[in-house]
Design a protein around this motif. Structure first.
Motif, PDB file in Angstrom:
ATOM      1  N   HIS A 166       0.857  -1.188   0.000  1.00  0.00           N
ATOM      2  CA  HIS A 166       0.000   0.000   0.000  1.00  0.00           C
ATOM      3  C   HIS A 166       0.890   1.234   0.000  1.00  0.00           C
ATOM      4  O   HIS A 166       1.858   1.302   0.755  1.00  0.00           O
ATOM      5  CB  HIS A 166      -0.905  -0.016   1.240  1.00  0.00           C
ATOM      6  CG  HIS A 166      -1.986   0.986   1.180  1.00  0.00           C
ATOM      7  ND1 HIS A 166      -1.801   2.289   1.539  1.00  0.00           N
ATOM      8  CD2 HIS A 166      -3.276   0.876   0.782  1.00  0.00           C
ATOM      9  CE1 HIS A 166      -2.928   2.953   1.385  1.00  0.00           C
ATOM     10  NE2 HIS A 166      -3.851   2.098   0.918  1.00  0.00           N
ATOM     11  N   PRO A 167       0.565   2.229  -0.817  1.00  0.00           N
ATOM     12  CA  PRO A 167       1.451   3.392  -0.932  1.00  0.00           C
ATOM     13  C   PRO A 167       1.570   4.210   0.368  1.00  0.00           C
ATOM     14  O   PRO A 167       2.614   4.811   0.618  1.00  0.00           O
ATOM     15  CB  PRO A 167       0.832   4.234  -2.042  1.00  0.00           C
ATOM     16  CG  PRO A 167      -0.498   3.657  -2.332  1.00  0.00           C
ATOM     17  CD  PRO A 167      -0.538   2.291  -1.746  1.00  0.00           C
ATOM     18  N   CYS A 168       0.537   4.236   1.187  1.00  0.00           N
ATOM     19  CA  CYS A 168       0.588   5.058   2.405  1.00  0.00           C
ATOM     20  C   CYS A 168       1.112   4.281   3.614  1.00  0.00           C
ATOM     21  O   CYS A 168       1.960   4.781   4.352  1.00  0.00           O
ATOM     22  CB  CYS A 168      -0.800   5.621   2.728  1.00  0.00           C
ATOM     23  SG  CYS A 168      -1.410   6.742   1.464  1.00  0.00           S
ATOM     24  N   THR A 169       0.604   3.083   3.826  1.00  0.00           N
ATOM     25  CA  THR A 169       0.943   2.348   5.043  1.00  0.00           C
ATOM     26  C   THR A 169       2.131   1.414   4.858  1.00  0.00           C
ATOM     27  O   THR A 169       2.772   1.039   5.839  1.00  0.00           O
ATOM     28  CB  THR A 169      -0.254   1.509   5.520  1.00  0.00           C
ATOM     29  OG1 THR A 169      -0.590   0.568   4.518  1.00  0.00           O
ATOM     30  CG2 THR A 169      -1.439   2.390   5.831  1.00  0.00           C
ATOM     31  N   GLY A 170       2.411   1.014   3.651  1.00  0.00           N
ATOM     32  CA  GLY A 170       3.520   0.114   3.405  1.00  0.00           C
ATOM     33  C   GLY A 170       3.192  -1.349   3.675  1.00  0.00           C
ATOM     34  O   GLY A 170       4.063  -2.208   3.569  1.00  0.00           O
ATOM     35  N   GLU A 171       1.945  -1.638   4.036  1.00  0.00           N
ATOM     36  CA  GLU A 171       1.552  -3.024   4.281  1.00  0.00           C
ATOM     37  C   GLU A 171       1.278  -3.722   2.952  1.00  0.00           C
ATOM     38  O   GLU A 171       0.999  -3.075   1.943  1.00  0.00           O
ATOM     39  CB  GLU A 171       0.296  -3.071   5.140  1.00  0.00           C
ATOM     40  CG  GLU A 171       0.492  -2.588   6.557  1.00  0.00           C
ATOM     41  CD  GLU A 171      -0.789  -2.700   7.370  1.00  0.00           C
ATOM     42  OE1 GLU A 171      -1.808  -3.155   6.808  1.00  0.00           O
ATOM     43  OE2 GLU A 171      -0.752  -2.320   8.539  1.00  0.00           O
ATOM     44  N   LEU A 172       1.333  -5.055   3.000  1.00  0.00           N
ATOM     45  CA  LEU A 172       0.986  -5.814   1.802  1.00  0.00           C
ATOM     46  C   LEU A 172      -0.474  -5.561   1.452  1.00  0.00           C
ATOM     47  O   LEU A 172      -1.325  -5.418   2.336  1.00  0.00           O
ATOM     48  CB  LEU A 172       1.187  -7.308   2.039  1.00  0.00           C
ATOM     49  CG  LEU A 172       2.626  -7.815   2.081  1.00  0.00           C
ATOM     50  CD1 LEU A 172       2.643  -9.287   2.454  1.00  0.00           C
ATOM     51  CD2 LEU A 172       3.308  -7.615   0.752  1.00  0.00           C
ATOM     52  N   LEU A 173      -0.759  -5.489   0.184  1.00  0.00           N
ATOM     53  CA  LEU A 173      -2.132  -5.289  -0.252  1.00  0.00           C
ATOM     54  C   LEU A 173      -2.976  -6.513   0.104  1.00  0.00           C
ATOM     55  O   LEU A 173      -2.485  -7.638   0.156  1.00  0.00           O
ATOM     56  CB  LEU A 173      -2.178  -5.060  -1.754  1.00  0.00           C
ATOM     57  CG  LEU A 173      -1.516  -3.772  -2.264  1.00  0.00           C
ATOM     58  CD1 LEU A 173      -1.561  -3.727  -3.785  1.00  0.00           C
ATOM     59  CD2 LEU A 173      -2.210  -2.551  -1.690  1.00  0.00           C
ATOM     60  N   SER A 174      -4.250  -6.284   0.359  1.00  0.00           N
ATOM     61  CA  SER A 174      -5.129  -7.395   0.731  1.00  0.00           C
ATOM     62  C   SER A 174      -5.252  -8.408  -0.403  1.00  0.00           C
ATOM     63  O   SER A 174      -5.400  -9.609  -0.159  1.00  0.00           O
ATOM     64  CB  SER A 174      -6.500  -6.881   1.146  1.00  0.00           C
ATOM     65  OG  SER A 174      -7.072  -6.131   0.096  1.00  0.00           O
TER      66      SER A 174
END
Length: 90
Positions: free
Chosen positions: A7-15
């Motif tokens: 994710h561009p904002c949080t840096g987490e892997l996309l769902s």
């Protein structure tokens, strides 16, 4: 599909990436379970005395006769014509 997309904002892997990895793992789990159950069934059948595979087309005595005739020099075609259809007097 990019399995490293974040994710561009949080840096987490996309769902969607998480879902794809879980789907691949579920498929692998299913294959492993199927393999284990198959082996369990084969071992149980072997314990009962059954043997897997196709039944022999010829009886044991016929096989020995055909083998002997082949080793004596008869052709495979001649053996197939005579030996496979009936019990032949060798």
């Amino acid at each position: 599909m990019d399995l490293t997309a974040r994710h561009p904002c949080t840096g987490e892997l996309l769902s969607t990436v998480k879902f794809m990895v879980q789907a691949l793992a579920a498929g692998e789990l299913q294959l492993d379970l199927q393999r284990e159950l198959t082996y369990d069934g084969l071992r149980a059948a072997e314990a009962k005395g059954s043997k897997g595979g196709r039944r022999p087309a010829l009886a044991g005595g016929t096989v020995a006769g055909v083998r002997t005739a082949y080793l004596e020099g008869r052709s495979i075609a001649a053996l197939a014509r005579t030996g496979a259809r009936c019990s032949v007097q060798w």
